[in-house]
Design an enzyme around this catalytic site. Structure first.
Site, PDB file in Angstrom:
ATOM      1  N   GLY A  31      42.760 -61.753  74.131  1.00 12.77           N
ATOM      2  CA  GLY A  31      41.833 -62.582  73.904  1.00 12.77           C
ATOM      3  C   GLY A  31      41.709 -63.525  75.297  1.00 12.77           C
ATOM      4  O   GLY A  31      41.951 -62.904  76.488  1.00 12.77           O
ATOM      5  N   HIS A  34      36.808 -62.596  79.175  1.00 11.26           N
ATOM      6  CA  HIS A  34      36.096 -62.800  80.240  1.00 11.26           C
ATOM      7  C   HIS A  34      35.253 -61.747  80.451  1.00 11.26           C
ATOM      8  O   HIS A  34      35.364 -60.657  79.681  1.00 11.26           O
ATOM      9  CB  HIS A  34      36.875 -63.586  81.274  1.00 11.26           C
ATOM     10  CG  HIS A  34      37.810 -62.451  81.664  1.00 11.26           C
ATOM     11  ND1 HIS A  34      37.950 -61.144  82.070  1.00 11.26           N
ATOM     12  CD2 HIS A  34      39.405 -62.456  81.505  1.00 11.26           C
ATOM     13  CE1 HIS A  34      38.877 -60.478  82.288  1.00 11.26           C
ATOM     14  NE2 HIS A  34      39.967 -61.565  81.967  1.00 11.26           N
ATOM     15  N   HIS A  37      36.673 -58.073  80.404  1.00  7.92           N
ATOM     16  CA  HIS A  37      36.690 -57.674  79.094  1.00  7.92           C
ATOM     17  C   HIS A  37      35.370 -57.081  78.614  1.00  7.92           C
ATOM     18  O   HIS A  37      35.284 -56.030  77.890  1.00  7.92           O
ATOM     19  CB  HIS A  37      37.144 -58.693  78.012  1.00  7.92           C
ATOM     20  CG  HIS A  37      38.800 -59.166  78.231  1.00  7.92           C
ATOM     21  ND1 HIS A  37      39.150 -60.307  78.617  1.00  7.92           N
ATOM     22  CD2 HIS A  37      39.878 -58.459  78.237  1.00  7.92           C
ATOM     23  CE1 HIS A  37      40.100 -60.552  78.572  1.00  7.92           C
ATOM     24  NE2 HIS A  37      40.826 -59.217  78.536  1.00  7.92           N
ATOM     25  N   GLN A  61      55.673 -58.766  74.890  1.00  4.56           N
ATOM     26  CA  GLN A  61      55.488 -58.479  76.487  1.00  4.56           C
ATOM     27  C   GLN A  61      55.585 -59.490  77.256  1.00  4.56           C
ATOM     28  O   GLN A  61      55.537 -59.259  78.479  1.00  4.56           O
ATOM     29  CB  GLN A  61      54.042 -57.676  76.560  1.00  4.56           C
ATOM     30  CG  GLN A  61      52.847 -58.728  76.473  1.00  4.56           C
ATOM     31  CD  GLN A  61      51.663 -57.782  76.600  1.00  4.56           C
ATOM     32  OE1 GLN A  61      51.314 -57.180  75.490  1.00  4.56           O
ATOM     33  NE2 GLN A  61      50.928 -57.745  77.670  1.00  4.56           N
ATOM     34  N   GLN A 153      49.949 -50.890  84.148  1.00  7.65           N
ATOM     35  CA  GLN A 153      49.826 -50.890  82.833  1.00  7.65           C
ATOM     36  C   GLN A 153      48.925 -49.772  82.556  1.00  7.65           C
ATOM     37  O   GLN A 153      49.337 -48.757  81.514  1.00  7.65           O
ATOM     38  CB  GLN A 153      49.119 -52.190  82.190  1.00  7.65           C
ATOM     39  CG  GLN A 153      48.743 -52.036  80.872  1.00  7.65           C
ATOM     40  CD  GLN A 153      48.130 -53.440  80.408  1.00  7.65           C
ATOM     41  OE1 GLN A 153      49.042 -54.313  80.076  1.00  7.65           O
ATOM     42  NE2 GLN A 153      46.930 -53.554  80.400  1.00  7.65           N
TER      43      GLN A 153
HETATM   44  O1  PAF Z   1      46.164 -56.016  79.205  1.00  5.96           O
HETATM   45  C1  PAF Z   1      46.480 -56.689  78.134  1.00  5.96           C
HETATM   46  O2  PAF Z   1      45.801 -57.720  77.851  1.00  5.96           O
HETATM   47  C2  PAF Z   1      47.491 -56.380  77.297  1.00  5.96           C
HETATM   48  O3  PAF Z   1      48.693 -56.068  78.167  1.00  5.96           O
HETATM   49  C3  PAF Z   1      47.206 -55.498  76.258  1.00  5.96           C
HETATM   50  C4  PAF Z   1      47.037 -53.866  76.760  1.00  5.96           C
HETATM   51  C5  PAF Z   1      46.182 -55.750  75.149  1.00  5.96           C
HETATM   52  C6  PAF Z   1      48.598 -55.309  75.358  1.00  5.96           C
HETATM   53  O4  PAF Z   1      48.941 -56.620  74.844  1.00  5.96           O
END
Ligand code: PAF
Length: 283
Positions: A31, A34, A37, A61, A153
């Protein structure tokens, strides 16, 4: 646009789309959406027939002492942005939908999670891979979209998908930047205008690094020193790491000959910021 809060409801919406022969794209997010996304949603919309966005601030996380409690959660604004971007379904579950009790099963990618952010955020990538595995199992997308800004990531998730034979494709989209060069991030909200101006130096240091590599500098030590010099110009910055690593293995590189990831993490006022570039020395 539908908003699903339960696993059953998102599954049945996706199943209906799949039954119509549609290709399903998923953009996993926490969420506070921006333009970064939105660029992922646009990529999904271009390449898929049905776009799902998940909005879930994943507690597993965050390390103790990080910003889990104060992480922004502007759900109404997020839903509006998704609607405008043409999203088909937003999956926005409560925490106990995803973690109904003690979680005993975790997905861990070894080695690739040790350097860079793995060093200062113990358990972070285990939380990321576990939530992504859950989301992939819940939504069952054909393609999932991630940003290059979170380079480690993206590499870790790609490896999880390959190693566990998960039946989806991972697409990594370019980092979206403000006019100043600052990489767009939900955590930029924590910065004052002055700090945002200062933070633009992070990108500048990466651009200098690119120039040095492209004009023939091969000694990582020399480049890192130049980058540190630029970053030290920022008031009250704390450099967590500046690293030049192999773009696939994430192992530290001393002499730059092939494709490298140059990655930076800093603490600037209330925010922890990361940024990176990929450079191919081609030598
Ligand atoms: O990049 C993110 O916003 C988060 O690490 C993700 C991939 C949605 C996992 O919670």
């Amino acid at each position: 646009m539908e908003v699903a809060e339960t696993i059953e409801s998102v599954r049945s919406l996706v199943r209906a789309a799949r039954d119509e022969g549609k290709k399903i794209g998923l953009v996993p997010t926490m969420g506070a959406l921006h333009i970064g996304h939105i660029s992922l949603i646009e990529a999904a919309a271009k390449n898929c027939d049905f776009v799902a966005v998940s909005i879930f601030v994943n507690p597993t996380q965050f390390s103790p002492g990080e910003d889990l409690e104060k992480y922004p959660r502007p759900l109404e604004a997020d839903l509006e942005m998704c609607q405008r971007a043409g999203v088909d379904v937003v999956f926005a579950p409560a925490s106990d939908v995803i973690y109904p009790g003690e979680n005993l099963t975790w997905v861990t990618v070894e080695k690739l999670t040790e350097p860079l952010c793995g060093r200062s955020r113990p358990g972070h990538f285990r939380g990321v891979t576990t939530i992504c595995a859950k989301l992939f199992n819940i939504v069952a997308p054909d393609v999932a979209y991630f940003g290059q800004k979170d380079a480690q990531q993206a590499i870790v998730i790609k490896r999880m998908v390959a190693d566990l034979n998960m039946p989806l494709e991972i697409v990594v989209c370019p980092t979206v930047r403000e006019a100043s060069g600052l990489a767009v991030s939900s955590r930029n909200q924590y910065l004052s205008e002055q700090q945002k101006e200062d933070a633009a130096k992070i990108c500048q240091s990466l651009q200098d690094c690119r120039r040095m590599i492209e004009t023939g500098t091969t000694e990582a030590r020399q480049i890192l020193a130049r980058m540190r010099e630029i970053l030290q110009q920022i008031r009250s910055i704390e450099v967590e790491y500046i690293s030049i690593v192999d773009a696939e293995t994430l192992e530290s590189v001393e002499r730059i000959t092939g494709k490298v990831l140059v990655a930076v993490a800093v603490k600037l006022g209330p925010a922890r910021l990361i940024d990176n570039i990929l450079v191919d020395a081609g030598r």
